[in-house]
Write a protein that holds these residues in place. Structure first.
Motif, mmCIF file in Angstrom:
data_model
loop_
_atom_site.group_PDB
_atom_site.id
_atom_site.type_symbol
_atom_site.label_atom_id
_atom_site.label_comp_id
_atom_site.label_asym_id
_atom_site.label_seq_id
_atom_site.Cartn_x
_atom_site.Cartn_y
_atom_site.Cartn_z
ATOM 1 N N VAL A 162 -3.034 1.094 13.758
ATOM 2 C CA VAL A 162 -2.457 -0.190 14.186
ATOM 3 C C VAL A 162 -1.980 -0.978 12.963
ATOM 4 O O VAL A 162 -0.898 -1.577 12.962
ATOM 5 C CB VAL A 162 -3.495 -1.001 14.984
ATOM 6 N N GLY A 163 -2.789 -0.960 11.901
ATOM 7 C CA GLY A 163 -2.427 -1.673 10.691
ATOM 8 C C GLY A 163 -1.152 -1.154 10.058
ATOM 9 O O GLY A 163 -0.389 -1.915 9.451
ATOM 10 N N LEU A 164 -0.895 0.134 10.184
ATOM 11 C CA LEU A 164 0.312 0.736 9.627
ATOM 12 C C LEU A 164 1.561 0.062 10.187
ATOM 13 O O LEU A 164 2.461 -0.337 9.439
ATOM 14 C CB LEU A 164 0.314 2.230 9.938
ATOM 15 N N GLN A 197 -2.677 2.716 2.396
ATOM 16 C CA GLN A 197 -4.038 2.389 2.839
ATOM 17 C C GLN A 197 -4.303 2.874 4.259
ATOM 18 O O GLN A 197 -5.268 3.604 4.485
ATOM 19 C CB GLN A 197 -4.289 0.887 2.719
ATOM 20 N N PRO A 198 -3.460 2.488 5.245
ATOM 21 C CA PRO A 198 -3.730 3.028 6.588
ATOM 22 C C PRO A 198 -3.565 4.535 6.671
ATOM 23 O O PRO A 198 -4.319 5.200 7.387
ATOM 24 C CB PRO A 198 -2.709 2.301 7.481
ATOM 25 N N PHE A 199 -2.592 5.092 5.940
ATOM 26 C CA PHE A 199 -2.448 6.544 5.937
ATOM 27 C C PHE A 199 -3.703 7.217 5.388
ATOM 28 O O PHE A 199 -4.167 8.230 5.904
ATOM 29 C CB PHE A 199 -1.229 6.970 5.117
ATOM 30 N N SER A 200 -4.261 6.634 4.307
ATOM 31 C CA SER A 200 -5.434 7.257 3.693
ATOM 32 C C SER A 200 -6.628 7.228 4.633
ATOM 33 O O SER A 200 -7.487 8.109 4.584
ATOM 34 C CB SER A 200 -5.789 6.546 2.384
ATOM 35 N N GLN A 201 -6.686 6.223 5.499
ATOM 36 C CA GLN A 201 -7.805 6.131 6.428
ATOM 37 C C GLN A 201 -7.525 6.875 7.740
ATOM 38 O O GLN A 201 -8.416 7.475 8.323
ATOM 39 C CB GLN A 201 -8.133 4.663 6.715
ATOM 40 N N MET A 202 -6.267 6.833 8.186
ATOM 41 C CA MET A 202 -5.912 7.586 9.388
ATOM 42 C C MET A 202 -6.072 9.087 9.167
ATOM 43 O O MET A 202 -6.632 9.806 9.973
ATOM 44 C CB MET A 202 -4.446 7.318 9.774
#
Length: 458
Positions: free
Chosen positions: A303-305, A161-166
């Motif tokens: 940050v979430g990652l 999820q964070p990778f997909s958004q980052m």
């Protein structure tokens, strides 16, 4: 008189083989699973980057967009349990690949959207074709990894999820900007087609890189296969004692419905924030959606990652999962309310900070939440129960944009803070419900979790 050195117990050959098997399984399976979810999350949320363009080019208005953003989850919910049962029948390797390829084709078809009707039909079909991916992976991981390290594996999976958004946020914004410069296609068309194609490629790769069970894993030695298979058999017996047996008993089990409510509350926060994140960031910065907004939108996910991985790694006992889960749900609610306040009071920096903390909180609590149902569901009951929790819980993604729009229409303000406030309230309900698991009757799987000596995988 000399003091004797403390006695240490050397690890047995079984323990060494088990830890080696878990490490190898993580290295061989997790990258492909993360890639699948990366592309899935990208394709279901990239619509936020195309909202303004779809409205200008194809007449997809705010109400139609809100319906399309949410109707994905209707198709998703209807086909989730059947898809999970078919995964159990055909095996994860084939079924996860099938899911990825078919949803990639539908995702690419968004490039040819002509009006709001076609937009909504495609959103519904995207939910139908993607149904079963997430709960299928959750069930797959619960058959590969012992409970002591399972939250860590869930957390690694959630990193998609964070990778997909980052990566995806700048990628989506960049494809839109690049496409607009080509002349023969609109930027949003290039974005949809290119990112849909990624899913097709990922599905083909999954056919070659996934393995259905430890017993069939060529990357494990015979000793490692035996150790991991035996460990999972012990957990299966504990889950059989704790949980329901069979499909219909699982779907009627009160604990399954209890965690469905918790997951529903989580998804309201997740998708109510995610769908509108590019617009929120653009409003706070006073910029149009594009490359700059995409870069800033990636900050919360970065940050979430780290939060997701490190807290997921730490939550390896019953008490830690309960305490961290309760605190993170409270944090999700508080930070969403904080972002609404910042937007209403023209505080862009504080708004970005609050959004960042909200994203980190709801990302981290997801893997912890899934540790509960996978501790008492196994076999066909797991396929049905996990599918039910995910399908009905994900209806929060359908409710969230409609609820946010309804509050903004009923209580109109320049920043639309009341729509944001409505999203945060459900997180407090989830916090209370997670904390209340303290009063659940002790289970065999909990005793096993506390007794295991496995160390977290590095």
């Amino acid at each position: 008189m000399s003091i004797p050195a403390p006695r240490t117990v050397a690890p047995s050959a079984h323990d060494i083989a088990l830890k080696s098997a878990i490490s190898k399984a993580a290295r061989h399976l997790m990258p492909m699973l993360v890639i699948l979810y990366f592309v899935a999350f990208l394709d279901r949320t990239n619509v936020g980057f195309a909202q303004a363009a779809l409205k200008a080019d194809r007449g997809v208005g705010d109400a139609a967009f809100a319906l399309g953003a949410g109707i994905f989850f209707i198709g998703y919910a209807l086909f989730e349990v059947p898809s999970n049962l078919l995964l159990k029948r055909f095996g994860a390797r084939f079924w996860l690949a099938r899911i990825s390829i078919t949803w990639g084709i539908v995702a690419a078809a968004f490039a040819f959207t002509t009006d709001d009707v076609m937009f909504n039909v495609l959103r519904f079909l995207l939910g139908v074709t993607e149904a079963g991916l997430f709960p299928g992976v959750i069930m797959f991981l619960s058959e590969w990894f012992p409970n002591k390290v399972r939250v860590q594996m869930f957390a690694i999976f959630y990193l998609a999820q964070p990778f997909s958004q980052m990566i995806g946020a700048p990628l989506s914004g960049g494809l839109i900007s690049f496409g607009d410069s080509l002349g023969f296609a609109r930027g949003w068309q290039v974005m949809f087609f290119g990112e849909g194609l990624l899913a097709v490629i990922a599905g083909i790769a999954a056919l070659f890189l996934l393995t259905n069970s430890p017993a069939k894993a060529k990357f494990l030695s015979d000793e490692e296969k035996l150790a991991l298979s035996n460990a999972m058999a012990v957990e299966d017996r504990a889950r059989t004692e704790d949980g329901p047996s069979g499909i219909w008993r699982a779907m009627a089990n009160w604990k399954v419905w209890y965690f469905t409510v918790i997951y529903f509350a989580l998804q309201i926060a997740v998708y109510g924030t995610t769908f509108y994140l590019p617009q929120e960031v653009a409003g706070l910065l006073g910029k149009k959606v594009g490359w700059e907004v995409g870069l800033v939108s990636a900050i919360p996910w970065l940050v979430g990652l780290f939060a997701c991985y490190y807290l997921g790694k730490a939550a390896h006992t019953v008490a830690r999962r309960r305490n961290w889960g309760s605190l993170l749900y409270i944090g999700t609610g508080v930070f969403i309310l904080g972002s609404a306040w910042a937007g209403a009071n023209n505080q862009p920096l504080l708004g970005i900070v609050f959004i960042t903390l909200a994203v980190a909180s709801f990302l981290t609590v997801g893997p912890i939440t899934w540790a509960y149902p996978t501790a008492f569901l196994t076999g066909a009951a797991a396929a049905a129960g996990i599918g039910l929790i995910n399908s009905l819980g994900n209806l929060g993604g359908f409710v969230a944009p409609l609820m946010r729009t309804a509050f903004n229409d009923a209580l109109p303000t320049k920043s639309g803070e009341w729509g944001v406030v409505s999203l945060g309230v459900f997180a407090f309900l989830a916090a209370a419900m997670v904390f209340a698991t303290k009063f659940f009757k002790g289970a065999k799987s909990d005793e096993l979790l506390e007794a295991e000596e496995l160390t977290p995988v590095h």
